[in-house]
Design a protein around this motif. Structure first.
Motif, PDB file in Angstrom:
ATOM      1  N   LYS A   8     -42.150  63.244  69.265  1.00 33.93           N
ATOM      2  CA  LYS A   8     -42.941  63.588  70.201  1.00 33.93           C
ATOM      3  C   LYS A   8     -44.498  63.644  69.754  1.00 33.93           C
ATOM      4  O   LYS A   8     -44.667  63.617  68.664  1.00 33.93           O
ATOM      5  CB  LYS A   8     -42.628  65.365  70.670  1.00 33.93           C
ATOM      6  N   LYS A   9     -45.594  63.766  70.790  1.00 33.98           N
ATOM      7  CA  LYS A   9     -46.892  63.826  70.268  1.00 33.98           C
ATOM      8  C   LYS A   9     -47.071  64.994  69.462  1.00 33.98           C
ATOM      9  O   LYS A   9     -46.624  66.164  69.824  1.00 33.98           O
ATOM     10  CB  LYS A   9     -47.569  63.751  71.648  1.00 33.98           C
ATOM     11  N   LEU A  34     -50.316  60.495  67.583  1.00 32.09           N
ATOM     12  CA  LEU A  34     -51.399  60.793  68.528  1.00 32.09           C
ATOM     13  C   LEU A  34     -50.815  60.506  69.915  1.00 32.09           C
ATOM     14  O   LEU A  34     -51.286  61.091  70.721  1.00 32.09           O
ATOM     15  CB  LEU A  34     -52.566  59.744  68.123  1.00 32.09           C
ATOM     16  N   GLU A  35     -50.075  59.579  70.283  1.00 35.30           N
ATOM     17  CA  GLU A  35     -49.475  59.227  71.336  1.00 35.30           C
ATOM     18  C   GLU A  35     -48.207  58.433  71.356  1.00 35.30           C
ATOM     19  O   GLU A  35     -47.719  57.794  70.251  1.00 35.30           O
ATOM     20  CB  GLU A  35     -50.757  57.972  71.930  1.00 35.30           C
ATOM     21  N   PHE A  37     -45.221  55.856  73.203  1.00 33.77           N
ATOM     22  CA  PHE A  37     -45.125  54.833  74.365  1.00 33.77           C
ATOM     23  C   PHE A  37     -43.603  54.521  74.516  1.00 33.77           C
ATOM     24  O   PHE A  37     -43.138  53.739  74.116  1.00 33.77           O
ATOM     25  CB  PHE A  37     -45.937  53.596  73.817  1.00 33.77           C
ATOM     26  N   VAL A  43     -45.207  54.201  68.793  1.00 37.42           N
ATOM     27  CA  VAL A  43     -45.817  55.385  68.544  1.00 37.42           C
ATOM     28  C   VAL A  43     -47.273  55.029  67.971  1.00 37.42           C
ATOM     29  O   VAL A  43     -47.365  54.226  67.041  1.00 37.42           O
ATOM     30  CB  VAL A  43     -45.135  56.543  67.864  1.00 37.42           C
ATOM     31  N   GLU A  46     -51.857  58.525  63.213  1.00 42.03           N
ATOM     32  CA  GLU A  46     -53.214  58.972  62.671  1.00 42.03           C
ATOM     33  C   GLU A  46     -52.915  58.341  61.259  1.00 42.03           C
ATOM     34  O   GLU A  46     -52.320  58.615  60.400  1.00 42.03           O
ATOM     35  CB  GLU A  46     -53.493  60.284  62.789  1.00 42.03           C
ATOM     36  N   PRO A  75     -50.467  50.845  67.772  1.00 42.94           N
ATOM     37  CA  PRO A  75     -49.036  51.291  67.570  1.00 42.94           C
ATOM     38  C   PRO A  75     -48.117  50.673  66.697  1.00 42.94           C
ATOM     39  O   PRO A  75     -48.180  49.421  66.469  1.00 42.94           O
ATOM     40  CB  PRO A  75     -48.697  51.029  69.255  1.00 42.94           C
TER      41      PRO A  75
END
Length: 122
Positions: A8-9, A34-35, A37, A43, A46, A75
């Motif tokens: 998860k984020k 950070l995000e 998809f 994902v 960072e 990503p």
């Protein structure tokens, strides 16, 4: 349909595949997600998979934008990262445990993410 991901984020993950850091790669590096998809199973982490983009100086409605070389994270596939266990800072698999929780007088079943390595809640 997008797959359900176990990452998860905001999770701390470690890269487990690819070239070692000694050879210029990212394997072994840890970073915060950070995000996510889920439609492409990727994902954004960072400080991992940093790519160089060359931007042309352009004109926008508010004024000129500066061009130059920018470095961004790209990503990475979710299979190349593993969640880091908060207890011992080592990569772990993710499992689930179901719990009965009572809220507002109702009993609900909640799935809790669990570290396979230590059994701690994530």
């Amino acid at each position: 349909m997008a797959a359900k991901l176990k990452i998860k984020k905001g999770d701390l993950v470690q890269v487990i595949a690819g070239a070692r850091a000694s050879r210029g790669g990212d394997r072994g590096k840890q970073g915060k997600v950070l995000e996510v998809f889920p439609e492409t199973n990727r994902v954004l982490v960072e400080g991992v998979n940093r790519v160089t983009k060359h931007r042309k100086a352009g004109q926008t409605a508010s004024g000129a934008t500066a061009g130059g070389i920018e470095i961004h994270e790209a990503p990475i596939h979710v299979a190349k990262v593993m969640l880091v266990d908060p207890k011992d800072n080592k990569p772990t698999r993710v499992g689930y445990r179901t719990e009965e929780v009572e809220r507002d007088g109702r009993t609900r079943t909640v799935r809790v993410r669990v570290s396979r390595r230590t059994g701690e809640d994530i």
